[in-house]
Design a protein around this motif. Structure first.
Motif, PDB file in Angstrom:
ATOM      1  N   PRO A   1       0.825  -1.212   0.000  1.00 31.63           N
ATOM      2  CA  PRO A   1       0.000   0.000   0.000  1.00 31.63           C
ATOM      3  C   PRO A   1       0.856   1.258   0.000  1.00 31.63           C
ATOM      4  O   PRO A   1       1.868   1.320   0.735  1.00 31.63           O
ATOM      5  CB  PRO A   1      -0.821  -0.121   1.290  1.00 31.63           C
ATOM      6  CG  PRO A   1      -0.831  -1.581   1.602  1.00 31.63           C
ATOM      7  CD  PRO A   1       0.479  -2.104   1.121  1.00 31.63           C
ATOM      8  N   ALA A   2       0.482   2.236  -0.805  1.00 31.73           N
ATOM      9  CA  ALA A   2       1.306   3.430  -0.989  1.00 31.73           C
ATOM     10  C   ALA A   2       1.563   4.159   0.328  1.00 31.73           C
ATOM     11  O   ALA A   2       2.682   4.588   0.617  1.00 31.73           O
ATOM     12  CB  ALA A   2       0.633   4.369  -1.992  1.00 31.73           C
ATOM     13  N   LYS A   3       0.522   4.292   1.156  1.00 32.20           N
ATOM     14  CA  LYS A   3       0.681   5.022   2.410  1.00 32.20           C
ATOM     15  C   LYS A   3       1.632   4.302   3.357  1.00 32.20           C
ATOM     16  O   LYS A   3       2.498   4.918   3.989  1.00 32.20           O
ATOM     17  CB  LYS A   3      -0.689   5.199   3.084  1.00 32.20           C
ATOM     18  CG  LYS A   3      -0.646   6.006   4.364  1.00 32.20           C
ATOM     19  CD  LYS A   3      -2.050   6.194   4.935  1.00 32.20           C
ATOM     20  CE  LYS A   3      -2.001   6.992   6.238  1.00 32.20           C
ATOM     21  NZ  LYS A   3      -3.370   7.180   6.820  1.00 32.20           N
ATOM     22  N   SER A   4       1.516   2.989   3.434  1.00 31.96           N
ATOM     23  CA  SER A   4       2.348   2.218   4.352  1.00 31.96           C
ATOM     24  C   SER A   4       3.810   2.199   3.910  1.00 31.96           C
ATOM     25  O   SER A   4       4.721   2.324   4.734  1.00 31.96           O
ATOM     26  CB  SER A   4       1.827   0.782   4.448  1.00 31.96           C
ATOM     27  OG  SER A   4       0.538   0.748   5.005  1.00 31.96           O
ATOM     28  N   VAL A   5       4.035   2.051   2.603  1.00 30.86           N
ATOM     29  CA  VAL A   5       5.410   1.990   2.139  1.00 30.86           C
ATOM     30  C   VAL A   5       6.091   3.351   2.262  1.00 30.86           C
ATOM     31  O   VAL A   5       7.287   3.443   2.531  1.00 30.86           O
ATOM     32  CB  VAL A   5       5.481   1.450   0.692  1.00 30.86           C
ATOM     33  CG1 VAL A   5       5.131   2.510  -0.331  1.00 30.86           C
ATOM     34  CG2 VAL A   5       6.872   0.895   0.397  1.00 30.86           C
ATOM     35  N   LYS A   6       5.317   4.440   2.124  1.00 30.48           N
ATOM     36  CA  LYS A   6       5.893   5.767   2.342  1.00 30.48           C
ATOM     37  C   LYS A   6       6.268   5.948   3.815  1.00 30.48           C
ATOM     38  O   LYS A   6       7.321   6.512   4.142  1.00 30.48           O
ATOM     39  CB  LYS A   6       4.923   6.860   1.921  1.00 30.48           C
ATOM     40  CG  LYS A   6       5.517   8.266   2.042  1.00 30.48           C
ATOM     41  CD  LYS A   6       4.551   9.340   1.614  1.00 30.48           C
ATOM     42  CE  LYS A   6       5.223  10.722   1.626  1.00 30.48           C
ATOM     43  NZ  LYS A   6       5.819  11.054   2.945  1.00 30.48           N
ATOM     44  N   GLN A   7       5.407   5.475   4.708  1.00 34.88           N
ATOM     45  CA  GLN A   7       5.725   5.552   6.130  1.00 34.88           C
ATOM     46  C   GLN A   7       7.011   4.784   6.434  1.00 34.88           C
ATOM     47  O   GLN A   7       7.858   5.243   7.210  1.00 34.88           O
ATOM     48  CB  GLN A   7       4.575   4.993   6.965  1.00 34.88           C
ATOM     49  CG  GLN A   7       4.828   5.026   8.461  1.00 34.88           C
ATOM     50  CD  GLN A   7       3.758   4.303   9.256  1.00 34.88           C
ATOM     51  OE1 GLN A   7       3.224   3.294   8.807  1.00 34.88           O
ATOM     52  NE2 GLN A   7       3.434   4.815  10.424  1.00 34.88           N
ATOM     53  N   PHE A   8       7.156   3.632   5.794  1.00 32.40           N
ATOM     54  CA  PHE A   8       8.357   2.827   5.997  1.00 32.40           C
ATOM     55  C   PHE A   8       9.599   3.576   5.533  1.00 32.40           C
ATOM     56  O   PHE A   8      10.608   3.650   6.256  1.00 32.40           O
ATOM     57  CB  PHE A   8       8.231   1.502   5.242  1.00 32.40           C
ATOM     58  CG  PHE A   8       9.507   0.711   5.174  1.00 32.40           C
ATOM     59  CD1 PHE A   8       9.959   0.021   6.274  1.00 32.40           C
ATOM     60  CD2 PHE A   8      10.255   0.671   4.006  1.00 32.40           C
ATOM     61  CE1 PHE A   8      11.157  -0.699   6.227  1.00 32.40           C
ATOM     62  CE2 PHE A   8      11.436  -0.052   3.936  1.00 32.40           C
ATOM     63  CZ  PHE A   8      11.882  -0.738   5.054  1.00 32.40           C
ATOM     64  N   TYR A   9       9.565   4.153   4.332  1.00 32.32           N
ATOM     65  CA  TYR A   9      10.738   4.845   3.811  1.00 32.32           C
ATOM     66  C   TYR A   9      11.033   6.127   4.581  1.00 32.32           C
ATOM     67  O   TYR A   9      12.200   6.520   4.747  1.00 32.32           O
ATOM     68  CB  TYR A   9      10.580   5.131   2.319  1.00 32.32           C
ATOM     69  CG  TYR A   9      11.055   3.984   1.455  1.00 32.32           C
ATOM     70  CD1 TYR A   9      12.406   3.788   1.222  1.00 32.32           C
ATOM     71  CD2 TYR A   9      10.157   3.086   0.897  1.00 32.32           C
ATOM     72  CE1 TYR A   9      12.859   2.734   0.446  1.00 32.32           C
ATOM     73  CE2 TYR A   9      10.593   2.019   0.117  1.00 32.32           C
ATOM     74  CZ  TYR A   9      11.954   1.847  -0.103  1.00 32.32           C
ATOM     75  OH  TYR A   9      12.399   0.796  -0.863  1.00 32.32           O
ATOM     76  N   ASP A  10       9.987   6.816   5.076  1.00 33.03           N
ATOM     77  CA  ASP A  10      10.224   7.997   5.904  1.00 33.03           C
ATOM     78  C   ASP A  10      10.933   7.592   7.199  1.00 33.03           C
ATOM     79  O   ASP A  10      11.884   8.250   7.627  1.00 33.03           O
ATOM     80  CB  ASP A  10       8.896   8.690   6.235  1.00 33.03           C
ATOM     81  CG  ASP A  10       8.353   9.486   5.066  1.00 33.03           C
ATOM     82  OD1 ASP A  10       9.110   9.717   4.097  1.00 33.03           O
ATOM     83  OD2 ASP A  10       7.171   9.871   5.102  1.00 33.03           O
ATOM     84  N   PHE A  11      10.460   6.524   7.835  1.00 28.98           N
ATOM     85  CA  PHE A  11      11.076   6.032   9.065  1.00 28.98           C
ATOM     86  C   PHE A  11      12.557   5.719   8.819  1.00 28.98           C
ATOM     87  O   PHE A  11      13.438   6.122   9.580  1.00 28.98           O
ATOM     88  CB  PHE A  11      10.330   4.782   9.532  1.00 28.98           C
ATOM     89  CG  PHE A  11      10.893   4.133  10.762  1.00 28.98           C
ATOM     90  CD1 PHE A  11      10.515   4.546  12.026  1.00 28.98           C
ATOM     91  CD2 PHE A  11      11.814   3.093  10.657  1.00 28.98           C
ATOM     92  CE1 PHE A  11      11.032   3.948  13.162  1.00 28.98           C
ATOM     93  CE2 PHE A  11      12.339   2.491  11.780  1.00 28.98           C
ATOM     94  CZ  PHE A  11      11.948   2.914  13.042  1.00 28.98           C
ATOM     95  N   MET A  12      12.816   5.020   7.741  1.00 30.24           N
ATOM     96  CA  MET A  12      14.180   4.604   7.415  1.00 30.24           C
ATOM     97  C   MET A  12      15.047   5.811   7.053  1.00 30.24           C
ATOM     98  O   MET A  12      16.204   5.914   7.477  1.00 30.24           O
ATOM     99  CB  MET A  12      14.123   3.599   6.259  1.00 30.24           C
ATOM    100  CG  MET A  12      15.421   2.915   5.945  1.00 30.24           C
ATOM    101  SD  MET A  12      15.222   1.399   4.958  1.00 30.24           S
ATOM    102  CE  MET A  12      14.363   1.995   3.524  1.00 30.24           C
ATOM    103  N   SER A  13      14.506   6.739   6.296  1.00 29.49           N
ATOM    104  CA  SER A  13      15.288   7.891   5.835  1.00 29.49           C
ATOM    105  C   SER A  13      15.657   8.818   6.989  1.00 29.49           C
ATOM    106  O   SER A  13      16.787   9.336   7.054  1.00 29.49           O
ATOM    107  CB  SER A  13      14.501   8.667   4.779  1.00 29.49           C
ATOM    108  OG  SER A  13      14.256   7.876   3.636  1.00 29.49           O
ATOM    109  N   TYR A  14      14.712   9.052   7.896  1.00 34.57           N
ATOM    110  CA  TYR A  14      15.019   9.940   9.020  1.00 34.57           C
ATOM    111  C   TYR A  14      16.036   9.306   9.965  1.00 34.57           C
ATOM    112  O   TYR A  14      16.852  10.012  10.565  1.00 34.57           O
ATOM    113  CB  TYR A  14      13.738  10.316   9.759  1.00 34.57           C
ATOM    114  CG  TYR A  14      12.891  11.319   9.001  1.00 34.57           C
ATOM    115  CD1 TYR A  14      13.432  12.545   8.606  1.00 34.57           C
ATOM    116  CD2 TYR A  14      11.560  11.052   8.668  1.00 34.57           C
ATOM    117  CE1 TYR A  14      12.675  13.472   7.904  1.00 34.57           C
ATOM    118  CE2 TYR A  14      10.784  11.969   7.963  1.00 34.57           C
ATOM    119  CZ  TYR A  14      11.351  13.173   7.592  1.00 34.57           C
ATOM    120  OH  TYR A  14      10.594  14.091   6.895  1.00 34.57           O
TER     121      TYR A  14
END
Length: 650
Positions: free
Chosen positions: A24-37
């Protein structure tokens, strides 16, 4: 393109011919934001930033979590423990000492063994350095590990030797570091004897005792030759999946899933360590399936379930689903080519901890102010000899202080003492009350309130906000900032919480938010000669007042904490003792050449210890059997290794 097509075909096979679904687009964005920060924090630290400035611009929900909780780096090889283990292993330097293919094969097997022992039993770089690089596996090595654990238990250093990041070492840590741990606790861990012994059944016997762990390492040692052979290049390329598949055959390194063994968490952990050693020729960069394959641990599988919003994810589904997430790497805030599939696996485990916020979360406390140091003459002698033969220390006989510091760094012992009387960010300090010159302060273990020390004073770490590169440094650890009168800073307690005022008291409650404005302290130097000391450098022993702008002002000294700072004294005593032992070793057991450079008396003996020569099943380079076998070698490493593997010498 070919690699991605092959990965897609494998994914369909793993899922019974079905194409893996997109996350899901929202979940995968949350994952990449978590990882990027999380990666942003690491990069800021590398540039020299400290304190609350590390978390500026990060969404508050994530910033609060990263400030308080332990969260590994995105790339495992950036983590402090991983770097410490590889620094101590010094695999490339050991590799250069090997003189023939048999010695190289033997060293590869020992690298597999040692990383397995270090990770599965202790999990810390300190454990590795105390146990040393094992040159074989048998009763002698087992007794050595038992002695290390027994000594650490007597000296109350168990928490320094055993990590709480893995269940294996964490169970021993919990048992032996418990306030009520006694001789029966030690007997249980060492021999599974006494009133606290556990049933001789799995998984208790392996997780809770050394006896069980030794049994598992016995099995692993028997398979080391297969692990090494499976990592050899195939048509010029190396792959990690065959290595994982062999490890999966072992208990705790794999599990049954739908009638077949699949690699698990410990297989993945061990292989990640091996990727950056000569076991994989050319290292990590030459491993072809690092973007398409990585075993998933239980935490990563739970992370997949949350990202995809599914009720259940099976182990065989994990890799195809993780590949789908990696395919969205354009959401990564940095260079997408930096990410490997293991990075996705690693962060899925951390994301599910963030989302669950369960009781298993570990508070972030940073580096402890002091890490134990065994200072026996024999121990320091062996380590110093090894460091010299590995060419890790280059010094002359008159530089015992420099040698001691280099040796401590190699073994992950921290002896960071002040270079002078000036106070800097990063120093560890003890507080002494001004009203009573004999009174040093500690945090009460129950309520974490600051008061007179009844046992040992608490050492706090000074943290000063910095939002810039210091000394124009990049790529090197920057020097630390000096503390001046009028500056604001934080005092971090051993639990990770910051010291701050509560009513008329100061405490470091664990539930307090790190870098909270209410816990930012301002320091004022007290001088009998002049009233305005703002901007003056602060020195150890100065009379100081600490106050919080949220509760008091400089003029209201009654609510300030009046103290003076002292450096953490035990470190000074340890460094002096270490230098004394180093000096004795130099005088008695090392040679000094005409240039004043240190030399080892018996280089062959030390070299054998470093690469396992002259001991164990394949180290007897002078044996007639090996001479006979070597006479038949073809000169082709892959063919010869296959021949040696298929007919191992026992």
């Amino acid at each position: 393109m070919g690699t991605h097509l092959r990965a897609a075909k494998r994914a369909r096979v793993d899922l019974g011919g079905l194409e893996p679904p997109d996350p899901p687009a929202k979940s995968v964005k949350q994952f990449y934001d978590f990882m990027s920060y999380r990666e942003l924090i690491r990069r800021r630290r590398a540039e020299g930033q400290e304190g609350a400035a590390l978390y500026e611009g990060i969404p508050e929900s994530l910033a609060e979590y990263f400030r308080r909780r332990k969260c590994p780096n995105v790339h495992r090889f950036h983590d402090r423990t991983t770097q410490g283990l590889h620094r101590f292993c010094a695999a490339e330097q050991r590799w250069k000492l090997c003189q023939n293919d048999q010695e190289r094969k033997r060293l590869k097997e020992l690298i597999v063994l040692n990383f397995a022992v270090w990770r599965f039993i202790g999990g810390t770089a300190l454990f590795a350095s105390e146990v040393g690089f094992l040159s074989g596996w048998g009763e002698k090595e087992k007794r050595k590990i038992e002695e290390v654990v027994s000594k650490a238990f007597r000296e109350k250093r168990i928490e320094e030797l055993f990590t709480d990041a893995y269940k294996g070492p964490g169970t021993l840590r919990t048992e032996l570091a418990h306030p009520k741990a006694d001789g029966d606790s030690l007997r249980k861990v060492l021999h599974n004897q006494g009133p606290k012994a556990v049933p001789w059944s799995e998984p208790d016997i392996t997780f809770q005792t050394l006896v069980g762990k030794f049994r598992l390492i016995d099995r692993l040692w028997q398979e080391c030759y297969r692990v090494v052979a499976s990592a050899l290049p195939r048509c010029g390329q190396t792959f990690m999946q065959p290595v994982c598949d062999i490890l999966a055959e072992l208990p705790f390194f794999g599990a049954w899933d739908d009638g077949r063994r699949v690699p698990g968490f410990f297989a993945k952990e061990l292989v990640q360590d091996l990727l950056d050693t000569p076991v994989f020729e050319g290292g990590r960069a030459c491993v072809q399936d690092r973007y398409t394959y990585s075993p998933a641990g239980p935490g990563a599988i739970e992370g997949l379930r949350l990202v995809y919003g599914r009720g259940k994810v099976s182990p065989k589904e994990a890799v195809p689903l993780m590949r789908k997430i990696l395919a969205q790497n354009h959401l990564w805030h940095f260079d997408p080519t930096e990410l490997e599939l293991h990075d996705v696996q690693f962060m899925l485990c951390e994301l599910q901890k963030f989302l669950h916020r369960g009781a298993s979360l570990r508070d972030y406390a940073g580096l402890p102010c002091l890490q134990g140091l065994p200072l026996s003459y024999h121990f320091i002698k062996e380590r110093l000899e090894e460091a010299l033969v590995l060419d890790l220390i280059r010094a002359n006989a008159f530089e015992s202080e420099k040698i001691a510091r280099a040796l401590a760094s190699w073994m992950s012992f921290r002896l960071e003492l002040p270079k002078d009387d000036l106070i800097r960010g990063g120093d560890h300090v003890i507080l002494r009350h001004l009203k009573d010159s004999m009174c040093r302060l500690e945090l009460n273990p129950q309520d974490q309130h600051l008061g007179p020390a009844k046992t040992h004073p608490t050492a706090f770490r000074l943290e000063i906000d910095t939002g810039h590169k210091r000394n124009g440094s990049s790529g090197r650890a920057p020097s630390r900032n000096h503390l001046r009168s009028g500056d604001s800073f934080f005092l971090r307690s051993p639990s990770g919480a910051h010291l701050g005022p509560v009513n008329h008291c100061f405490d470091a409650a664990r539930e307090s938010l790190r870098f909270a404005p209410a816990r930012r302290l301002t320091v004022r130097k007290l001088s009998p000669y002049r009233e305005n000391t703002k901007g003056d450098f602060l020195c150890f022993g100065d009379h100081l007042q600490l106050f919080s702008t949220s509760q008091t002002t400089e003029s209201n000294a009654k609510r300030a904490l009046s103290v003076r700072f002292e450096p953490e004294l035990v470190q000074s005593e340890l460094e002096i003792e270490l230098k004394d032992v180093v000096r004795k070793v130099i005088d008695q057991d090392l040679l000094i050449d005409e240039l004043g450079q240190l030399r080892v008396k018996d280089v062959c003996r030390v070299r054998g210890r470093l690469i396992g020569g002259g001991s164990g099943r394949s180290g007897a380079s002078t044996s007639s059997e090996w001479k006979s076998r070597c006479a038949k070698l073809t000169g082709n490493w892959a063919i010869d290794c296959e021949s040696l593997v298929s007919n191992p010498i026992v």
